[in-house]
Design a protein around this motif. Sequence first.
Motif, short mmCIF file in Angstrom:
data_model
loop_
_atom_site.label_atom_id
_atom_site.label_comp_id
_atom_site.label_asym_id
_atom_site.label_seq_id
_atom_site.Cartn_x
_atom_site.Cartn_y
_atom_site.Cartn_z
N ALA A 272 41.49 37.36 44.79
CA ALA A 272 42.30 36.27 45.36
C ALA A 272 42.39 35.10 44.39
N GLU A 273 41.25 34.69 43.84
CA GLU A 273 41.27 33.56 42.91
C GLU A 273 41.91 33.96 41.58
N HIS A 274 41.72 35.22 41.17
CA HIS A 274 42.41 35.77 39.99
C HIS A 274 43.92 35.64 40.18
N LEU B 209 51.83 37.08 43.65
CA LEU B 209 51.01 36.68 44.79
C LEU B 209 50.57 37.86 45.66
N ILE B 210 51.37 38.94 45.66
CA ILE B 210 51.01 40.09 46.52
C ILE B 210 50.65 41.35 45.72
N TRP C 13 45.60 33.58 42.12
CA TRP C 13 46.01 32.17 42.04
C TRP C 13 46.18 31.77 40.57
N GLN C 14 45.21 32.16 39.75
CA GLN C 14 45.26 31.79 38.33
C GLN C 14 46.49 32.38 37.64
N ALA D 225 49.33 33.03 39.01
CA ALA D 225 50.51 32.29 39.48
C ALA D 225 50.65 30.97 38.72
N VAL D 226 49.54 30.28 38.53
CA VAL D 226 49.59 29.03 37.77
C VAL D 226 49.98 29.30 36.31
N MET D 227 49.41 30.35 35.72
CA MET D 227 49.76 30.70 34.35
C MET D 227 51.25 31.00 34.23
N TRP E 33 45.48 30.49 46.88
CA TRP E 33 46.23 31.76 46.91
C TRP E 33 46.65 32.09 48.35
N GLU F 144 40.84 30.50 45.67
CA GLU F 144 41.23 31.58 46.59
C GLU F 144 41.90 31.01 47.84
N ASN G 242 36.98 37.15 41.87
CA ASN G 242 37.55 38.05 42.88
C ASN G 242 39.07 38.06 42.75
N ILE H 99 45.42 25.54 31.38
CA ILE H 99 45.09 26.78 32.10
C ILE H 99 43.57 26.99 32.13
#
Lengths: 213, 213
Positions: free
Chosen positions: B47-49, B78-79, B51-52, B54-56, A51, A48, B45, A22
């Motif tokens: 959006a990238e937060h 995701l939303i 994504w992270q 979701a991977v976690m 995402w 991003e 930001n 992670i």
Amino acid sequence: MTADSIGCFLGNQRLAEQLAFILEVEKLKTVLRRTPLLDRSRVENDAEHTWQLAVMAMVLAEHSDEPVDILRVLRMLLIHDVVEIDAGDTFAYDSVGAASQAERELTAAQRIFALLPQDQAEEFRALWDEFEAKVSAESRFANAIDRLQPLLHNFFTDGGTWPAAGVTTTDVHRRMRPIGVASETLGSLSTRLIELAVERGILVPAPASKADA
Amino acid sequence: MTADSIGCFLGNQRLAEQLAFILEVEKLKTVLRRTPLLDRSRVENDAEHTWQLAVMAMVLAEHSDEPVDILRVLRMLLIHDVVEIDAGDTFAYDSVGAASQAERELTAAQRIFALLPQDQAEEFRALWDEFEAKVSAESRFANAIDRLQPLLHNFFTDGGTWPAAGVTTTDVHRRMRPIGVASETLGSLSTRLIELAVERGILVPAPASKADA
């Protein structure tokens, strides 16, 4: 304190390996792409971008010509670009970079997924392999979304990366082919966007000689 | 060309509404949080937060105390932050902002999800409501991941947002409570990280008077 030392204080080797993965893939936030944000304030990064692909897949899944397991599509998309932490983003219209891309990304996949506990390493690697192979309905749809997103961004930013890269409709049609393979509806959308881009003067039509060849 | 005009040239109102939503939520890339990247080069930001997170969730799902439908966890995550396009990010330790947060986010949810075709608008809104309510096993786990991520970032950046915000262990323990509610293992991890943060001098212990109160 590094990911390596987490295992010691947790007494939970499996969780420590998961955290190491992670913390490593978080670097995806620093891998830049060529594609501009829609507000043109900067280029986007891989995290991003990923995402956005996942949200697009959620919204557009019904347009896949074949039924897809949306969970597998999402899982594939969420990890498909982590190899770029080592291999970097290869620009869609960079034929020199493309030559070594597969090898660089394979080496990256071997290192990065191996950070996970072995069962998850194998599972995530299989998802990445599936995305790359474009053989299953899920990977075809995931790849279609990965192509559609930069097309939308280039279209809605008056050409985006197209003018500087000197690409023509021939290049863009070739690049967008996977969209129509996965979805007739989204394929029509991409064709229409390319036509409109030419009409609006933000994409150069293929030269006649090339088109005749 | 705007999202409004897409419908005209597509002749597909449903797809036009879906694209309008996709183009609108892309703004999440420009909503900044307080949390630093692990390399401390900048703040992340939304959006990238996301994504992270979701991977976690993909990697850590096995640690949920209750079985969870991982697809619903991913869809929720995701939303869950798109309301911040209108409402902005409310800092975790900002009690003034927190007072109006719920109302601002509700107004945002009403506007943003309504861009989608009605069935999807209802479906996405239900996912957002579920995340906010923290009642289902899936939403409890999704919320746990949303709390764990900034804890990891603050810990691995020598305190991150903690010193400037003047928070103590009391505040952080309270903020991290949802982690232990969803997962004993991840709850133990968060408790241990808070203890270690105090030992390393990057988080202030609660003052004795406050702890006794």
